[in-house]
Design an enzyme around this catalytic site. Sequence first.
Site, short mmCIF file in Angstrom:
data_model
loop_
_atom_site.label_atom_id
_atom_site.label_comp_id
_atom_site.label_asym_id
_atom_site.label_seq_id
_atom_site.Cartn_x
_atom_site.Cartn_y
_atom_site.Cartn_z
N LYS A 14 30.36 32.16 45.51
CA LYS A 14 30.81 30.90 45.66
C LYS A 14 29.84 30.05 46.22
CE LYS A 14 35.74 31.23 45.22
NZ LYS A 14 36.94 31.70 45.56
N ARG A 67 37.48 40.06 46.23
CA ARG A 67 37.56 39.70 44.85
C ARG A 67 36.10 39.38 44.50
NH1 ARG A 67 37.51 35.34 41.88
NH2 ARG A 67 38.64 35.19 39.75
N1 PMM Z 1 38.72 32.32 43.14
C1 PMM Z 1 38.53 32.05 42.07
C2 PMM Z 1 39.35 32.51 41.15
N2 PMM Z 1 40.65 33.17 41.55
N3 PMM Z 1 41.66 34.34 43.21
C3 PMM Z 1 41.99 34.46 44.38
N4 PMM Z 1 42.85 35.42 44.74
N5 PMM Z 1 41.01 34.36 45.43
C4 PMM Z 1 39.97 33.44 44.93
O1 PMM Z 1 39.32 33.12 46.00
C5 PMM Z 1 39.47 33.24 43.54
C6 PMM Z 1 40.54 33.67 42.72
C7 PMM Z 1 37.22 31.23 41.59
O2 PMM Z 1 36.31 31.98 41.21
P1 PMM Z 1 35.75 32.28 39.88
O3 PMM Z 1 35.78 31.11 38.95
O4 PMM Z 1 34.49 32.95 39.76
O5 PMM Z 1 36.70 33.37 39.27
#
Ligand code: PMM
Length: 268
Positions: free
Chosen positions: A204, A244
Amino acid sequence: MGVLNVTPDSFSDGGRWLDADQALAHGRLLRRQGADVLDVGGESTRPGSERVPVDVELARVLPVVRALAADGAVVSIDTVHAETADACLRAGAAVVNDVSGGLADPEILDVAARHGARYVLGHWRGDPATMNERAVYADVVAEVVTELAARTRVALAAGVDPALLVLDPGLGFAKDAEHNWELLARLEALEALGHPLLVGASRKRFLGALLAGPDGVPAPPLARDGATAALTAILAARGVWGVRVHEVRPSADAVRVAAALRAAGRAR
Ligand code: PMM
C-alpha cells in the site's frame, strides 16, 4: 491470505491475472508458496476506481473461485456485493471479504449468515470515490474501534456467527499514512473488540512513502514487498489471525519464523 485480483485496474497487479487460466495458475502458485486462504477479487476498490457491474465481476471471479475450491483451497471472495458473495459461496468459497463492512450492500450480511461463511468485516467510510476526503479523524483508533463495533452489532444481528467474524482496520480505506501507522501501533484497541484481526498492508501507498528515496519519490508497488513481509513478521508475532498479501512466500516465511519463536518461548 494470498491476493488474487482478477481485475484490469488494481493498483499493484491490475491486469496480470485477468484471464481465468492465468488467474488459476497464479492462485495455485500462491497456495504452493504457503497461502492458507486465496482471496479472489473482481472489482478494484482503490480510491477513485471504477465501479463494476455485478455480472462483469461475477464473470471474472466465478470460474476462478469454482476451480480453486475444487482443488481443495480455502477461497475467500473479495466483494462488497451480496449477489457476488452468494454465487461464489455456492461455487465453493468459504469466506466473504467485505471491505465495506456491510455498508455498500447490507444484504451481504444475510448472505454470509445464511451460508454459515466466515465474514471479514472491514472498516471504511464513504466509497472509493469519496474515501480520501473522509480520512479525517480526531482520534483514528478510537473512531475506527467505535465504527467497527457498530458494524459488528449489525453483522451479528443479521445472523453472522460471532465465531466466524473477523475484523479488519481497512488500511488505506479513508485513511492517510499516519492513520495506518497509528492503527498498526495500537492494534490492541481493535483486538479488545473480541474478534480475530485481518490486516491488509501489502504494497500500500503508505509503505511506498516510507521507502521513498532521497528525492522523495515513493517506492513503486513491487518494491514494497520487503516492508510488507517485515510487517507480517511483527503482526504474526503478536498473533493476528491473518495478513492479506500479494507476494506470499516471504510473508509465509515470516509467519513460520514468528511461530517458531512463539513455540520456543512456550517451551521454556
Ligand atoms: N485491501 C484491498 C483489497 N481488499 N481486503 C481486506 N480485507 N483488507 C484490505 O486491506 C484490502 C482488501 C486493496 O488492495 P488491492 O487492490 O491490492 O487488492
